[in-house]
Scaffold this motif. Structure first.
Motif, short mmCIF file in Angstrom:
data_model
loop_
_atom_site.label_atom_id
_atom_site.label_comp_id
_atom_site.label_asym_id
_atom_site.label_seq_id
_atom_site.Cartn_x
_atom_site.Cartn_y
_atom_site.Cartn_z
N ALA A 251 0.75 -1.30 -0.05
CA ALA A 251 -0.09 -0.08 0.11
C ALA A 251 0.86 1.23 0.14
O ALA A 251 0.74 2.08 -0.62
CB ALA A 251 -0.89 -0.01 1.26
N MET A 252 1.93 1.14 0.89
CA MET A 252 2.76 2.34 0.82
C MET A 252 3.50 2.33 -0.46
O MET A 252 3.66 3.80 -0.81
CB MET A 252 3.91 2.21 2.10
CG MET A 252 3.06 2.30 3.56
SD MET A 252 2.26 4.03 3.75
CE MET A 252 3.30 5.23 3.38
N TYR A 253 3.99 1.58 -1.08
CA TYR A 253 4.91 1.75 -2.39
C TYR A 253 3.76 2.04 -3.51
O TYR A 253 4.30 3.02 -4.15
CB TYR A 253 5.30 0.25 -2.84
CG TYR A 253 6.02 0.11 -4.01
CD1 TYR A 253 7.66 0.10 -3.89
CD2 TYR A 253 5.18 -0.15 -5.05
CE1 TYR A 253 8.21 0.44 -5.01
CE2 TYR A 253 6.09 -0.16 -6.40
CZ TYR A 253 7.60 -0.08 -6.23
OH TYR A 253 8.10 0.10 -7.66
N ALA A 254 2.71 1.66 -3.24
CA ALA A 254 1.80 2.31 -4.33
C ALA A 254 1.30 3.51 -4.19
O ALA A 254 1.28 4.35 -5.22
CB ALA A 254 0.45 1.35 -4.54
N LEU A 255 1.35 4.11 -2.94
CA LEU A 255 0.97 5.40 -2.55
C LEU A 255 2.12 6.15 -3.01
O LEU A 255 1.88 7.32 -3.78
CB LEU A 255 0.74 5.75 -1.18
CG LEU A 255 0.42 7.12 -0.80
CD1 LEU A 255 -0.84 7.55 -1.28
CD2 LEU A 255 0.29 7.25 0.71
N VAL A 256 3.25 6.08 -2.86
CA VAL A 256 4.64 6.69 -3.20
C VAL A 256 4.58 6.65 -4.65
O VAL A 256 4.79 7.76 -5.15
CB VAL A 256 5.98 6.15 -2.52
CG1 VAL A 256 6.98 6.81 -3.12
CG2 VAL A 256 5.71 6.28 -1.13
N VAL A 257 4.59 5.59 -5.27
CA VAL A 257 4.61 5.64 -6.75
C VAL A 257 3.63 6.33 -7.52
O VAL A 257 3.78 7.24 -8.33
CB VAL A 257 4.53 4.30 -7.35
CG1 VAL A 257 4.56 4.24 -8.96
CG2 VAL A 257 5.64 3.42 -7.06
N ALA A 258 2.34 6.40 -6.95
CA ALA A 258 1.41 7.12 -7.30
C ALA A 258 1.51 8.83 -7.37
O ALA A 258 0.98 9.62 -8.08
CB ALA A 258 -0.19 6.75 -6.87
N LEU A 259 1.78 9.02 -6.19
CA LEU A 259 1.96 10.50 -5.84
C LEU A 259 3.15 11.04 -6.15
O LEU A 259 3.15 12.16 -6.87
CB LEU A 259 1.83 10.81 -4.26
CG LEU A 259 0.41 10.56 -3.49
CD1 LEU A 259 0.75 10.66 -2.25
CD2 LEU A 259 -0.36 11.72 -3.92
N LEU A 260 4.45 10.44 -6.02
CA LEU A 260 5.71 11.07 -6.26
C LEU A 260 6.40 10.51 -7.79
O LEU A 260 7.28 11.59 -8.07
CB LEU A 260 6.61 10.82 -5.12
CG LEU A 260 5.98 11.20 -3.64
CD1 LEU A 260 7.09 10.88 -2.73
CD2 LEU A 260 5.73 12.67 -3.71
N ILE A 261 6.07 9.60 -8.15
CA ILE A 261 6.72 9.12 -9.35
C ILE A 261 5.90 9.19 -10.49
O ILE A 261 6.38 9.95 -11.40
CB ILE A 261 7.29 7.50 -9.06
CG1 ILE A 261 8.23 7.39 -7.98
CG2 ILE A 261 8.06 7.12 -10.31
CD1 ILE A 261 8.64 5.98 -7.48
N HIS A 262 4.78 8.63 -10.41
CA HIS A 262 3.83 8.84 -11.84
C HIS A 262 3.14 10.29 -11.60
O HIS A 262 2.64 10.72 -12.73
CB HIS A 262 2.87 7.56 -11.71
CG HIS A 262 3.29 6.48 -12.18
ND1 HIS A 262 2.71 5.14 -11.92
CD2 HIS A 262 4.76 5.93 -12.70
CE1 HIS A 262 3.68 4.19 -12.44
NE2 HIS A 262 4.59 4.58 -12.75
N ARG A 263 2.92 10.80 -10.51
CA ARG A 263 2.29 12.02 -10.19
C ARG A 263 0.90 11.84 -10.81
O ARG A 263 0.35 12.84 -11.25
CB ARG A 263 3.13 13.02 -10.67
CG ARG A 263 4.38 13.12 -10.02
CD ARG A 263 5.27 14.30 -10.26
NE ARG A 263 6.61 14.34 -9.59
CZ ARG A 263 7.48 15.33 -9.98
NH1 ARG A 263 7.19 16.35 -10.78
NH2 ARG A 263 8.62 15.27 -9.28
N GLU A 264 0.22 10.70 -10.83
CA GLU A 264 -1.03 10.88 -11.48
C GLU A 264 -2.06 11.03 -10.46
O GLU A 264 -3.50 10.97 -10.70
CB GLU A 264 -1.42 9.65 -12.22
CG GLU A 264 -0.53 9.60 -13.71
CD GLU A 264 -0.94 8.30 -14.56
OE1 GLU A 264 -2.07 7.95 -14.59
OE2 GLU A 264 -0.10 8.02 -15.50
#
Length: 431
Positions: A251-264
């Motif tokens: 869950a934390m990994y998906a949150l970080v990727v969605a917010l900070l890496i993909h920024r979608e």
């Protein structure tokens, strides 16, 4: 008639009646459990309340809300879409390519979310409009996507394995490992079935074949998504974290990727995602609470020993016993969803299987696989309802389209009964 037999009959009749009038499954389980308590002369409201609390008071069950949240974040943060785009870059150009894209994406997404409904919704939302635009028959396309969605409960991380492990006190890590090979074989089976379907489908030629550079760029875009299952499985295998902790990591990994890496995913959108995950979690946890009441009363009625006596002639023939129980579960799966099937019948059937010498992890895999097949079996078929709703298709069309793939899964089920080593050998090797 003994009080135990009367209580069991009340449980079955009450559950069928309450389901028939459309009552929520969790309420139906609580009410039928209470009826059994009355029939067994064991009525105590405090005991009922204690059992409901005990049904959700479990550390391993914390994995459920976090895997649900991970699935919601994947769909909202562009992770699922990138997986589909990568699969399309590699196989989208061949004849019937979107079908192979659906299968490949289903297998990859199954290794991240563990939720059949979440994966199916994502696949159907993105792929069904594309398939319709390119002239794919909608009933076959919907059937394929529904069938691909139920790979999620088998390939780790799997929420049904978590629920099964907690309910039956079976190693969740071992259950996760047991699902890897069968999950891959489910994908292979769908490829074979789709190829056979293509013989009778008139489709336009596939799109242009992308260059190696374009394909590698699609892989690069999906890199963070592909890293997710490696972190989860690798972390559990190395002992870095437990399956419950793996859910938090996911869950934390998906949150970080969605917010900070993909920024979608924007900060303001996190709240609605949490609300959706909380609503789904509440449904699952209430089911667990209600099922604990029924399970406790089933134990008091000594149902496992009653069934053992009924199946006594099969105890010495594990494969025959396994086939009989799987047939019973196929019938149960037409009426019950996967989670209540696990909560109600797994504690009853597992002791019988163990007494016959059947490996409990192998039985758990077969139980969950059978229940997953029930998700695409009418009349309940919750995954069928998701596809029909997303694609705005009549249910009878989706049922027609899913039949060839359903037969493929039943063949695999028989194969695993005849050759249990397909499941047990990888578990023994990984331990």
């Amino acid at each position: 008639m003994s009080s135990e037999a009367l209580a069991f009959l009340m449980f079955i009749a009450g559950l069928v009646l309450l389901m028939g009038i459309g009552l929520n499954m969790a309420f139906a389980l609580v009410l039928t459990g209470a009826a059994m308590a009355w029939a067994l002369d064991f009525w105590d409201t405090q005991l009922l309340a204690q059992n409901m609390v005990a049904g959700i008071d479990s550390f391993p069950l914390l994995a459920v809300p976090f895997f649900i949240l991970a699935g919601e974040l994947m769909n909202s943060g562009g992770i699922s879409r990138r997986i589909i785009e990568m699969a399309q870059a590699w196989v989208g150009h061949i004849h019937g390519g979107l079908g192979f894209v659906a299968i490949g994406a289903a297998v990859l997404m199954a290794s991240m979310s563990g939720s059949a409904l979440a994966d199916t919704a994502a696949l159907a939302t993105i792929l069904l409009p594309m398939m319709k635009q390119q002239g794919y028959p909608m009933h076959t396309s919907a059937g394929l996507i529904a069938s691909g969605g139920i790979i999620a409960p088998i390939i780790p991380p799997s929420m049904p394995f978590v629920i099964y492990g907690v309910t039956t006190n079976t190693s969740i890590s071992a259950l996760f490992i047991s699902g890897i090979v069968p999950g891959i074989l489910m994908g292979v089976g769908l490829i074979v079935a789709w190829k056979l379907q293509l013989r009778s489908i008139d489709l336009p030629p596939g799109g242009p074949r992308l260059s190696l550079g374009d394909r590698l760029r699609a892989v690069r875009k999906a890199f963070w998504a592909l890293l997710m299952p490696l972190i989860i499985i690798g972390g559990m295998k190395s002992g870095l974290f437990t399956p419950t902790e793996a859910a938090v990591v996911a869950a934390m990994y998906a949150l970080v990727v969605a917010l900070l890496i993909h920024r979608e995913l924007k900060i303001v959108e996190v709240g609605p995602v949490l609300v959706r995950a909380a609503k789904t979690t509440a449904v699952v946890m209430f089911l667990c609470a209600g099922a604990q009441v029924a399970s406790y009363m089933i134990t008091l009625a000594d149902l496992p020993n009653v069934l053992t006596g009924m199946l006594g002639t099969m105890i010495d023939n594990p494969r025959l016993l396994m086939a009989a129980m799987m047939l019973a579960l196929v019938l149960i799966g037409t009426a019950l969803d996967l989670t209540p099937t696990i909560l109600i019948f797994a504690p009853v059937m597992l002791p019988i299987a163990v007494k016959a010498g059947i490996d409990p992890v192998y039985f758990g895999l077969m139980f969950v696989l059978n229940g997953a097949i029930g998700l695409i079996t009418p009349p309940v078929g919750t995954v069928l309802n998701v596809v029909a709703g997303v694609g705005r298709l009549p249910m009878h069309q989706v049922i027609k389209g899913v039949n060839p793939f359903l037969i493929t899964y039943l063949v695999l089920l028989v194969l695993f009964i005849i050759f249990p080593q397909i499941v047990t050998a990888p578990v023994a090797w990984m331990r």
